[in-house]
Enzyme design. Structure first.
Site, mmCIF file in Angstrom:
data_model
loop_
_atom_site.group_PDB
_atom_site.id
_atom_site.type_symbol
_atom_site.label_atom_id
_atom_site.label_comp_id
_atom_site.label_asym_id
_atom_site.label_seq_id
_atom_site.Cartn_x
_atom_site.Cartn_y
_atom_site.Cartn_z
ATOM 1 N N LYS A 198 75.868 46.361 20.385
ATOM 2 C CA LYS A 198 75.438 45.865 18.234
ATOM 3 C C LYS A 198 76.456 45.583 17.030
ATOM 4 O O LYS A 198 75.745 44.083 16.617
ATOM 5 C CB LYS A 198 74.490 47.110 18.358
ATOM 6 N N GLY A 199 77.447 46.237 17.812
ATOM 7 C CA GLY A 199 78.320 45.540 16.904
ATOM 8 C C GLY A 199 78.767 44.152 16.720
ATOM 9 O O GLY A 199 79.065 43.882 15.622
ATOM 10 N N LYS A 200 79.072 44.038 17.681
ATOM 11 C CA LYS A 200 79.477 42.857 18.401
ATOM 12 C C LYS A 200 78.136 41.249 17.294
ATOM 13 O O LYS A 200 79.049 40.694 16.072
ATOM 14 C CB LYS A 200 79.569 42.193 19.794
ATOM 15 N N GLY A 235 79.500 53.535 14.944
ATOM 16 C CA GLY A 235 80.899 53.248 14.477
ATOM 17 C C GLY A 235 80.767 52.124 15.462
ATOM 18 O O GLY A 235 80.804 52.571 16.762
ATOM 19 N N THR A 265 85.223 49.567 16.881
ATOM 20 C CA THR A 265 86.118 49.156 16.924
ATOM 21 C C THR A 265 86.119 47.600 16.756
ATOM 22 O O THR A 265 85.959 46.715 17.198
ATOM 23 C CB THR A 265 87.057 49.443 18.300
ATOM 24 N N ASP A 299 75.846 52.544 22.184
ATOM 25 C CA ASP A 299 76.807 51.370 22.900
ATOM 26 C C ASP A 299 75.576 50.520 23.812
ATOM 27 O O ASP A 299 76.859 49.764 24.709
ATOM 28 C CB ASP A 299 77.280 52.625 24.173
ATOM 29 N N GLN A 302 73.850 53.966 16.999
ATOM 30 C CA GLN A 302 72.723 54.740 18.317
ATOM 31 C C GLN A 302 72.025 53.794 18.952
ATOM 32 O O GLN A 302 71.943 52.192 18.236
ATOM 33 C CB GLN A 302 72.522 56.317 17.564
#
Length: 306
Positions: A18-20, A42, A44, A15, A225
């Site tokens: 890192k998705g960005k 995952g 969004t 959290d 993760q």
């Protein structure tokens, strides 16, 4: 601009956002590889006011020319994956670039039931799992008792491979946890159908990556993760069931370390709560983990990669 071969990891408990970073780098990547974890991760994505929630499929799927590969080190819940595929298709997003490793292990219905039952029985010593069967799937993999994607492609093979594990798990569910056993025929029929739908996407993971490397393609390895949830190097026992560290990319994708050009660790200034367990750890990550990148080392560099 050339991205080279890059691993993106979370430097804390996940959290970190890192998705960005992964989404940003996916624009320059020819291949995006998810190398570990399952539907316990995952992110969004919002595209033109459309909300896309992806647990397995890399966000690189939004770029038409990008190959998105779910590697051998992942554990795949085919029902969830097909739900994500249907969602993307419903929004008119092309999914031909999605590839799934034939040797990735499959989360079966008994994995989810056991995960939830074991976590409930731990009482005050709960680990904080998502209850989605990730740990039991990896456990079966280590016990050489797992079901792989390639097993789903043929109903007779699936029946043969599943006979032992299902009988064992049904006994465990019924006698230890008081849960009704699963019907073998129903499970085989359901998962054989999943296999037929997934078949066009199934590939040899290692060969696919090495062919891209020989063609000088830019490869982005995406971890789930965070480092401190690593099974071997994290805050055990409050960890995940795989290896989110950068070295996990080599094992989960089936490549050697010399193929990796750079590792990018993403961290927050204030350490986030460990996902799944709403208790803040009392120690801070080592100072070496708090550095995301140096200003003199850009994420992308011009020209041919070395």
């Amino acid at each position: 601009m050339s991205l080279a071969n890059v691993v993106v990891i979370g430097a804390q408990w996940g959290d970190e956002g890192k998705g960005k970073i992964t989404d940003l780098l996916s624009r320059s990547a020819d291949v995006v590889v998810r190398y570990q974890g399952g539907v316990n991760a995952g992110h969004t994505i919002v595209v033109d006011d459309r909300v896309l929630k992806l647990h397995l499929i890399p966000s690189g799927i939004l770029y038409a020319d990008t190959i998105c590969l779910i590697g051998s080190g992942t554990v795949v819940d085919p029902k969830v994956m097909l739900g994500e595929l249907d969602m993307l298709l419903g929004y008119g997003i092309e999914v031909g670039g999605l590839k799934l490793a034939s040797t990735a292990h499959v989360t079966m219905p008994y994995h989810r039931l056991l995960d939830q039952a074991m976590e409930q029985r731990r009482g005050d010593r709960r680990i904080g799992t998502t209850g989605r069967g990730i740990g039991p799937t990896y456990a079966d993999k280590s016990e050489r008792n797992g079901i792989r994607v390639l097993d789903l492609l043929d109903a007779s093979r699936l029946r043969d491979r599943l006979s032992g594990p299902l009988a064992q798990k049904n006994e465990l569910l019924q006698k230890v946890y008081g849960i009704e056993p699963l019907d073998a025929d129903a499970v085989i029929a359901e998962y054989a159908e999943y296999g037929q739908r997934l078949a066009p996407h199934v590939v040899d993971c290692t060969r696919t990556i090495h062919e891209a490397a020989r063609a000088r393609k830019n490869i982005l390895f995406e971890g789930a993760q965070g480092t401190l949830l690593d099974l071997d190097h994290g805050t055990y026992p409050f960890v995940t069931s795989s290896n989110p560290v950068s070295g996990g990319a080599c094992i989960g994708a089936g490549v050697g370390p010399t193929l990796i050009d750079r590792v990018i660790g993403v961290a927050k200034e204030r350490s986030p709560l460990r996902p799944g367990r709403r208790v803040r750890h009392h120690h801070r990550p080592p100072s070496s983990l708090r550095l995301v990148r140096r200003r003199d080392r850009p994420l992308c560099r011009p020209g041919q990669r070395t």
